[in-house]
Design a protein around this motif. Structure first.
Motif, PDB file in Angstrom:
ATOM      1  N   SER A 198       0.837  -1.195   0.000  1.00 37.90           N
ATOM      2  CA  SER A 198       0.000   0.000   0.000  1.00 37.90           C
ATOM      3  C   SER A 198       0.875   1.250   0.000  1.00 37.90           C
ATOM      4  O   SER A 198       1.951   1.257   0.610  1.00 37.90           O
ATOM      5  CB  SER A 198      -0.893   0.012   1.243  1.00 37.90           C
ATOM      6  OG  SER A 198      -1.648  -1.163   1.334  1.00 37.90           O
ATOM      7  N   LEU A 204      -7.115   4.439   3.330  1.00 32.55           N
ATOM      8  CA  LEU A 204      -7.400   3.024   3.107  1.00 32.55           C
ATOM      9  C   LEU A 204      -8.132   2.882   1.781  1.00 32.55           C
ATOM     10  O   LEU A 204      -9.105   3.592   1.515  1.00 32.55           O
ATOM     11  CB  LEU A 204      -8.262   2.471   4.240  1.00 32.55           C
ATOM     12  CG  LEU A 204      -8.554   0.962   4.181  1.00 32.55           C
ATOM     13  CD1 LEU A 204      -7.303   0.171   4.530  1.00 32.55           C
ATOM     14  CD2 LEU A 204      -9.694   0.596   5.132  1.00 32.55           C
ATOM     15  N   LEU A 232     -10.822   7.301   3.786  1.00 31.15           N
ATOM     16  CA  LEU A 232     -11.073   6.036   3.096  1.00 31.15           C
ATOM     17  C   LEU A 232     -11.618   6.303   1.709  1.00 31.15           C
ATOM     18  O   LEU A 232     -12.405   7.236   1.509  1.00 31.15           O
ATOM     19  CB  LEU A 232     -12.062   5.195   3.910  1.00 31.15           C
ATOM     20  CG  LEU A 232     -12.547   3.867   3.320  1.00 31.15           C
ATOM     21  CD1 LEU A 232     -12.735   2.834   4.411  1.00 31.15           C
ATOM     22  CD2 LEU A 232     -13.870   4.042   2.570  1.00 31.15           C
ATOM     23  N   ASP A 281      -6.519  -2.472  -0.594  1.00 28.39           N
ATOM     24  CA  ASP A 281      -6.074  -2.949   0.707  1.00 28.39           C
ATOM     25  C   ASP A 281      -7.033  -3.979   1.300  1.00 28.39           C
ATOM     26  O   ASP A 281      -6.612  -4.842   2.073  1.00 28.39           O
ATOM     27  CB  ASP A 281      -5.959  -1.768   1.691  1.00 28.39           C
ATOM     28  CG  ASP A 281      -4.987  -0.705   1.215  1.00 28.39           C
ATOM     29  OD1 ASP A 281      -3.885  -1.079   0.764  1.00 28.39           O
ATOM     30  OD2 ASP A 281      -5.320   0.493   1.291  1.00 28.39           O
ATOM     31  N   ALA A 342      -8.714   0.617   9.112  1.00 28.94           N
ATOM     32  CA  ALA A 342      -8.148   1.862   8.602  1.00 28.94           C
ATOM     33  C   ALA A 342      -7.000   2.374   9.471  1.00 28.94           C
ATOM     34  O   ALA A 342      -6.209   3.209   9.019  1.00 28.94           O
ATOM     35  CB  ALA A 342      -9.237   2.926   8.500  1.00 28.94           C
ATOM     36  N   LEU A 349      -0.772  -3.755   6.793  1.00 26.20           N
ATOM     37  CA  LEU A 349      -1.652  -4.037   5.653  1.00 26.20           C
ATOM     38  C   LEU A 349      -0.998  -5.036   4.706  1.00 26.20           C
ATOM     39  O   LEU A 349      -1.660  -5.937   4.183  1.00 26.20           O
ATOM     40  CB  LEU A 349      -1.986  -2.742   4.908  1.00 26.20           C
ATOM     41  CG  LEU A 349      -2.927  -1.769   5.620  1.00 26.20           C
ATOM     42  CD1 LEU A 349      -3.065  -0.478   4.807  1.00 26.20           C
ATOM     43  CD2 LEU A 349      -4.305  -2.390   5.845  1.00 26.20           C
TER      44      LEU A 349
END
Length: 388
Positions: A198, A204, A232, A281, A342, A349
């Motif tokens: 990521s 996220l 997000l 993710d 998140a 992640l």
């Protein structure tokens, strides 16, 4: 052995999601002793423009053939059914219980002796889950009663993709209903794709691979996002199957805080799904019930963890590291689950993506079963449908 399969949609159609991919995989992977003839339409879900296929004649497909019927009139539909009858199938496999043209009508023809296979199999594809039966129940309940009154419940066998779905069938038709439990087919690879790290310090990146319809629970997820405090981006990939529901979801999106970005991207061709899922993710799956959950398998095969309600056969594998089971499947439940995810660092992640891929490979190494058609051929050879 000749088998005829009925379903409204078949590849290259893809807007109907997992059931189409499952059926395509089942036909493609059929053992060579089976000749499989599929009767379907030449359109995709919710579309009137024909697919790029030859219509109203048999087209070779794998170890069999497909009849893409342009069922714009009852005459053409009857021709498609007549073509199915001409194959003199030993087994007929209907990939739905409530489909008017490709399950109900053929069953009525079976009831009056016009179609006469040795074994009739129905795959309900989650249609008997309580959440599914509540949707338009005013239409479904009378047909179930009619089906029983016609004696058809005593003349068919069932294909369930999990023990939970088998229990749904028996709840509706009684414990004596003959059910073969066999996990759905897939053409996914043996090994998961390598995870993509990521970006540092970004929001996220979440995805929902789902038709936008009430049974998929997108509104529950969106309501839960309203209380998530971390940035997000959620991309929803799938066709807006229910227009009224889609507009309701759009209204929820319009009320979300500015740090929550939601985009409806529409449908995606099957051959692009896994590569696209690698970019995210996490996949969010607020469904009210799945008999299998092909999208979950695709996500895990892409090393994309899955957050999902406890209403699929995947719960144990998600709890073991493939993602997370969201409970309760309510806005508050989704607020808590997404907020927790998140807050993860980019390193965490990545570790979760690696674990999701490992869980997928573990599942693939264990999912070795006889083909569904072979199981039903065995029922036929044994001559005792009650042992299905």
């Amino acid at each position: 052995m000749q088998i005829v399969v009925f379903n409204s949609f078949f590849p290259p159609a893809f807007l109907g999601g997992g059931p189409i991919r499952t059926l395509g995989a089942m036909v493609t992977s059929a053992p060579p002793e089976f000749r499989v003839s599929v009767v379907t339409t030449n359109t995709d879900l919710g579309r009137t423009t024909p697919l790029d296929v030859v219509a109203d004649e048999w087209v070779p497909y794998a170890n069999g053939e497909v009849f893409y019927s342009s069922t714009s009139s009852w005459l053409r539909l009857f021709r498609a059914l007549s073509e199915a009858r001409s194959r003199r199938p030993r087994i007929v496999y209907a990939n739905s219980f409530f489909d008017a043209k490709f399950s109900i009508l053929p069953l009525l023809l079976f009831a009056v002796g016009w179609l006469r296979p040795d074994l009739w199999v129905i795959a309900p594809r989650g249609e008997f889950a309580l959440s599914a039966l509540r949707l338009k129940g005013w239409k479904k309940r009378p047909y179930i009663l009619f089906f029983k009154a016609m004696g058809l419940a005593r003349r068919v066998s069932w294909h369930a993709s999990s023990s939970a779905e088998a229990a749904d069938v028996k709840r509706v038709f009684g414990n004596s209903a003959p059910v073969v439990i066999r996990e759905n087919d897939t053409l996914l690879p043996q090994y998961a794709a390598a995870p993509i790290p990521s970006p540092a310090d970004g929001p996220l990146r979440a995805v929902a691979l789902s038709r936008v319809s009430p049974v998929k629970g997108i509104d529950t997820l969106l309501a839960g996002l309203s209380q998530v405090g971390s940035p997000l981006i959620l991309n929803i990939i799938g066709p807006p199957e229910d227009k009224q529901y889609y507009h309701r979801c759009q209204a929820i999106v319009a009320s979300l805080p500015t740090h929550i970005e939601v985009n409806f991207l529409g449908a995606l061709p099957n051959d692009m799904v896994r590569e696209v899922l690698r970019q995210y993710d996490v996949m969010l799956c607020p469904t009210k019930g799945e008999n299998f959950g092909h999208a979950i398998a695709e996500a895990l095969s892409s090393s994309c963890p899955v957050l999902c309600a406890d209403v699929t056969p995947w719960s144990a594998r998600l709890s073991a590291g493939g993602g997370m089971v969201v409970s309760p499947n309510t806005p508050d439940g989704w607020t808590a689950a997404v907020s927790e995810y998140a807050r993860q660092s980019t390193g965490e992640l990545l570790r979760r993506k690696q674990r999701a891929g490992a869980i997928y490979e573990e599942w693939r190494s264990e999912s070795v079963q006889s083909h569904a058609f072979s199981l039903f051929a065995e029922v036929l050879r044994n001559g005792d449908r009650t042992k299905a």
